[in-house]
Design a protein around this motif. Sequence first.
Motif, short mmCIF file in Angstrom:
data_model
loop_
_atom_site.label_atom_id
_atom_site.label_comp_id
_atom_site.label_asym_id
_atom_site.label_seq_id
_atom_site.Cartn_x
_atom_site.Cartn_y
_atom_site.Cartn_z
N THR A 4 0.93 -1.23 0.07
CA THR A 4 0.03 0.06 0.20
C THR A 4 0.87 1.24 -0.15
OG1 THR A 4 -0.20 0.19 2.51
CG2 THR A 4 -1.80 -1.25 1.34
N ARG A 5 0.55 2.17 -0.58
CA ARG A 5 1.20 3.67 -0.81
C ARG A 5 0.10 4.70 -0.55
NH1 ARG A 5 6.04 4.97 -1.10
NH2 ARG A 5 6.68 2.90 -1.38
N ILE A 6 0.58 5.75 0.00
CA ILE A 6 0.00 7.12 -0.05
C ILE A 6 0.69 8.15 -0.59
CG2 ILE A 6 0.13 7.46 2.60
CD1 ILE A 6 -2.55 9.19 2.16
N LYS A 7 0.35 9.01 -1.71
CA LYS A 7 1.33 10.13 -2.22
C LYS A 7 0.60 11.35 -2.19
CE LYS A 7 2.14 7.93 -6.25
NZ LYS A 7 2.55 7.44 -7.40
N TYR A 8 1.21 12.52 -1.68
CA TYR A 8 0.48 13.75 -1.62
C TYR A 8 1.52 14.75 -2.56
CZ TYR A 8 -0.16 18.38 -0.21
OH TYR A 8 -0.51 19.78 -0.18
N PHE A 9 0.56 15.37 -3.33
CA PHE A 9 1.24 16.44 -4.12
C PHE A 9 0.77 17.59 -4.06
CE2 PHE A 9 2.05 12.46 -6.27
CZ PHE A 9 3.36 12.44 -6.59
N HIS A 10 1.65 18.97 -3.98
CA HIS A 10 1.30 20.04 -3.97
C HIS A 10 1.88 20.93 -5.30
CE1 HIS A 10 0.13 24.27 -2.98
NE2 HIS A 10 1.36 24.57 -3.05
N GLU A 11 1.17 21.62 -6.15
CA GLU A 11 1.22 22.34 -7.27
C GLU A 11 1.75 23.43 -6.99
OE1 GLU A 11 -1.03 19.63 -10.86
OE2 GLU A 11 -2.16 21.17 -9.86
N PHE A 12 2.52 24.06 -8.00
CA PHE A 12 3.04 25.40 -7.94
C PHE A 12 3.46 25.67 -9.48
CE2 PHE A 12 6.67 22.60 -6.60
CZ PHE A 12 7.72 23.48 -7.52
N GLY A 13 3.78 27.11 -9.63
CA GLY A 13 4.33 27.38 -10.77
C GLY A 13 3.48 27.07 -12.24
N THR A 14 2.29 26.92 -11.94
CA THR A 14 1.12 26.51 -13.04
C THR A 14 1.07 27.45 -13.95
OG1 THR A 14 -0.72 27.05 -11.96
CG2 THR A 14 0.29 24.74 -11.81
N ARG A 15 0.76 27.10 -15.44
CA ARG A 15 0.35 27.99 -16.37
C ARG A 15 -0.61 27.40 -17.27
NH1 ARG A 15 5.09 30.07 -20.11
NH2 ARG A 15 4.69 27.81 -20.91
N ASN A 16 -1.67 27.79 -17.50
CA ASN A 16 -2.74 27.52 -18.62
C ASN A 16 -3.19 26.17 -17.96
OD1 ASN A 16 -2.57 29.68 -20.21
ND2 ASN A 16 -1.20 28.73 -21.64
N ARG A 17 -3.58 26.06 -16.92
CA ARG A 17 -4.10 24.86 -16.08
C ARG A 17 -4.43 25.27 -14.61
NH1 ARG A 17 -1.01 19.84 -14.86
NH2 ARG A 17 -1.88 20.20 -13.08
N ALA A 18 -5.39 24.39 -14.02
CA ALA A 18 -5.54 24.80 -12.69
C ALA A 18 -4.46 24.34 -11.92
CB ALA A 18 -6.85 23.55 -12.29
N GLU A 19 -4.39 24.63 -10.66
CA GLU A 19 -3.33 24.45 -9.58
C GLU A 19 -3.84 23.99 -8.45
OE1 GLU A 19 0.01 27.13 -9.04
OE2 GLU A 19 -0.48 27.63 -7.35
N GLY A 20 -3.47 22.93 -7.63
CA GLY A 20 -4.13 22.33 -6.68
C GLY A 20 -3.22 21.43 -5.81
N ASP A 21 -4.01 20.29 -5.27
CA ASP A 21 -3.50 19.42 -4.37
C ASP A 21 -4.11 18.06 -4.79
OD1 ASP A 21 -1.68 20.90 -2.18
OD2 ASP A 21 -3.58 22.03 -2.51
N SER A 22 -3.30 17.22 -4.74
CA SER A 22 -3.80 15.68 -4.99
C SER A 22 -3.21 14.63 -4.12
CB SER A 22 -3.41 15.27 -6.43
OG SER A 22 -2.14 15.17 -6.81
N VAL A 23 -4.13 13.55 -3.94
CA VAL A 23 -3.73 12.48 -2.94
C VAL A 23 -3.77 11.32 -3.65
CG1 VAL A 23 -4.12 11.29 -0.82
CG2 VAL A 23 -4.06 13.69 -0.88
#
Length: 329
Positions: A291-310
């Motif tokens: 099993t694995r959990i991964k968390y990502f925080h986006e930054f420096g985006t252009r022409n797309r949404a910016e957010g968080d994912s799990v």
Amino acid sequence: MSITRLFRHAALVAGAAVSMPGLALAAENGAGFYLLGSKGPAAAITPPPGVYFQNDIWIYSGNLGGGRALPRGGQVAVGVDGDAVLEAPTFLWVLPEELFGGSVGLSATIPFGWMKTSADLTLTGPGGGVLGGNVTDTVFTIGDPLVGGVLGWEAGNFHWQLGTIINVPIGDYQKGEISNIAFHHWGADVYAGATWLDPTVGLDLSGVVGMTFNAENPATDYRTGNEFHFEWAAVQHFNEQFDAGLVGYAYQQVTGDSGDGATLGDFKGRAFAIGATVGWNFKVGEMPVSTRIKYFHEFGTRNRAEGDSVFLTVSIPLSITKPMNIAAQ
């Protein structure tokens, strides 16, 4: 630390994930079929011959912000907020035969789930005629199936792969809606990955680089440009059950969008993300479970949404026809 178990668990994590597809955010609909962040620790380790199952749940929340526009469903949306909970069950078959001295794997995935998109305003056509304001669209449906193939090698602690993923446009696509899980166009992603896994210290360093190629969406006359992606992971195995580390990705659209529906021009997207991951391996009876959990925080985006994912991932072997060769480890 048990070297045998460490390698076996690492292989299972990579096993069903070698052709893991996705529904990332960029280009038309702010979305591409390759899921950024789907690769991670042990990304280039090919498991021994057998059949494997992996289930991924992807949870995302993001917004475009700043009154910026985004092409969605053949329209132009402004002030977009999006949330999604998608599930992607994947089956992987690693053949007993070798090709060019490497292991061959074939995979299939059918994604489905929930998506909610809200926009302050939607426009249509180059003149920007107003269609409506405060639009919200929610769907729970099935996406486009994906099929993949991988060719993997290993030499000591070093593992490397070449692979591809094909988007098959037969999912539930609704023209004119601003929420769609399916993409309604053919696409192919090709990638190369490498993993250095040292069992003596438990260190895993992995990286995957790839390019996504998209055909035109016939419903919107929109063709998304070619998309470059790079994903990496640095993980420490503390024992045979537990590991933790850092993950991240970079995304850059290298050619512009085109077609009559591309009213915003080439609309090249860009994004970066960094995050953390934790893995836990255990047994249910005699069956090993990773099993694995991964968390990502986006930054420096252009022409797309910016957010968080799990990402929430569970991998199990359904059958292993040939044990992994670890005699050299």
